[in-house]
Design a protein around this motif. Structure first.
Motif, PDB file in Angstrom:
ATOM      1  N   LEU A  48       0.836  -1.206   0.000  1.00 46.72           N
ATOM      2  CA  LEU A  48       0.000   0.000   0.000  1.00 46.72           C
ATOM      3  C   LEU A  48       0.874   1.261   0.000  1.00 46.72           C
ATOM      4  O   LEU A  48       0.579   2.229  -0.715  1.00 46.72           O
ATOM      5  CB  LEU A  48      -0.946   0.004   1.201  1.00 46.72           C
ATOM      6  N   ALA A  73       2.144   1.692  -3.420  1.00 48.37           N
ATOM      7  CA  ALA A  73       1.041   2.075  -4.323  1.00 48.37           C
ATOM      8  C   ALA A  73       0.741   3.574  -4.201  1.00 48.37           C
ATOM      9  O   ALA A  73       0.527   4.263  -5.212  1.00 48.37           O
ATOM     10  CB  ALA A  73      -0.204   1.244  -4.016  1.00 48.37           C
ATOM     11  N   PHE A 112      -5.516  -2.378  -8.641  1.00 51.59           N
ATOM     12  CA  PHE A 112      -5.908  -2.725  -7.270  1.00 51.59           C
ATOM     13  C   PHE A 112      -7.213  -3.526  -7.268  1.00 51.59           C
ATOM     14  O   PHE A 112      -8.007  -3.441  -8.201  1.00 51.59           O
ATOM     15  CB  PHE A 112      -6.031  -1.446  -6.401  1.00 51.59           C
ATOM     16  N   LEU A 152      -6.488   1.822   0.556  1.00 54.36           N
ATOM     17  CA  LEU A 152      -5.693   2.566  -0.437  1.00 54.36           C
ATOM     18  C   LEU A 152      -6.281   3.970  -0.628  1.00 54.36           C
ATOM     19  O   LEU A 152      -5.567   4.980  -0.606  1.00 54.36           O
ATOM     20  CB  LEU A 152      -5.686   1.800  -1.765  1.00 54.36           C
TER      21      LEU A 152
END
Ligand code: TXA
Ligand code: MG
Length: 347
Positions: free
Chosen positions: A18, A21, A33, A133
């Protein structure tokens, strides 16, 4: 966050994934995702250069709008204006979850996201990894399904890797693995921009579910139509490469299909329904698959099954048509699109 959310990843790996990302998104790169429906190919929705990479990676025409994923409904007003009361009601009832609302856009929203239209699609996804996220990113992530344009949506990280690659040789900087998508087909889309609530794409949340919440039933387009229903709905052919057609149960009961498969066993693959409760589950074979006679469980496995059969190199896929009932609306829609988009099916 539920630690078991990112199947195949322990909590530390997931935390690291995460963090990376978020870095990628902030740098204007693409991150695939998981969501509860299908995997998304995400970019920072406030960065038009980043969003343009989505179209490049998918091979998607620029006039197709993309959904903006947000962490909660308090972000709605940043992206949408003149939000009707019913939008708040639906958000309250179904978010986080597999429902996309089409609303009037704010002036700052990039034309790449809206496909040049005055509207924007918004959704708070129900997958814990997607939500985490989005919360950490604290902004909008534009994300269509993470497949090449016109192909079947991916329901696992591996499917995304097969379609789009990952890392240096790919436009996709990273794929976050959240296990298999549990809904398995794309979100329900409801248009709230015209004064008449309309269903643009059927999904897990049905018009009947919406009616139960707000007392109003969205207008459902002609069920049998495979036509373009609204601008931006042309990406309708969630299609395998192998020609596909639907047949009713009697087709499978006749000798015809058996004779055909005996004579040239490599020519055909079939997807049949099996009674969901209390029955002995028939054995799948390489060419013959059985999906549960229950719309939710069927939807969960549909794209995975089509993907597997598509890789066999058979001449055709014959699917037993599910019943024409409201519960099966979304699955029937995807099967019809697959049949329409996959070229002429063998007779
Ligand atoms: O479940 C889903 O909705 C998944 C996950 C990743 O959230 N996303 C998805 O995105 O299926 P995509 O781009 O493959 O399909 C979104 C559909 C397209 O048919 C697009 O044309 C339509 O939503 N759409 C998006 N914004 C729209 C708008 N402003 N007006 C009308 N249709 C819109
Ligand atoms: Mg798509």
């Amino acid at each position: 966050m539920n630690p078991s959310a990112g199947a195949g990843m322990n909590q530390d790996d997931l935390e690291g994934a995460l963090d990376r990302a978020i870095d990628h998104l902030r740098r204007g790169e693409l991150v695939a995702f998981p969501t509860e429906t299908v995997y998304g190919l995400g970019a920072d929705a406030s960065n038009p250069v980043a969003v343009s990479k989505i179209f490049q990676a998918k091979g998607r025409p620029a006039d197709h709008p993309v959904i903006v994923h947000i962490p909660c409904d308090s972000h709605l007003e940043h992206w949408a204006r003149d939000i009707p009361a019913i939008a708040w009601e639906l958000a309250e009832a179904f978010w986080p979850g597999p429902l996309t609302l089409i609303l009037k856009r704010q002036p700052h929203v990039s034309a790449l996201i809206t496909g040049g239209q005055e509207t924007i699609g918004l959704r708070v996804p129900g997958h814990p990894v997607a939500l985490e996220l989005l919360r950490r990113f604290n902004g909008g992530v534009a994300a269509p399904s993470a497949n090449r344009f016109g192909r079947i949506s991916p329901t696992s990280a591996d499917h995304v890797r097969q379609e789009l690659g990952e890392g240096c040789d790919s436009l996709v900087a990273q794929i976050v693995d959240g296990g298999a998508s549990q809904v398995g087909i794309e979100s329900t889309i409801i248009d709230l921009t015209t004064g008449v609530m309309r269903l643009l794409r059927p999904g897990h949340i049905r018009p009947e579910d919406i009616e139960a919440v707000c007392g109003l039933r969205p207008l459902v387009p002609e069920e049998r139509s495979c036509d373009v229903r609204a601008s931006g709905m042309l990406e309708g052919h969630y299609a395998p490469r192998t020609p596909l057609r639907m047949e009713d149960e009697s087709f499978f009961a006749t000798d015809a299909i058996h004779r055909k498969s005996d004579a040239s066993a490599r020519d055909w693959a079939t997807i049949r329904l099996f009674p969901y409760q209390g029955a002995i589950v028939p054995q799948d074979t390489r060419l013959e698959r059985f999906l549960p006679d229950c719309p939710e469980l069927y939807a969960r496995k549909l794209y995975l099954t089509l993907r597997e059969l598509d890789q066999l190199g058979v001449h055709g896929i014959v699917v037993q048509a599910p019943p024409e009932t409201p519960e099966w609306r979304a699955v029937l829609d995807r099967l019809r699109r697959a049949a329409a988009g996959s070229g002429p099916a063998p007779k």
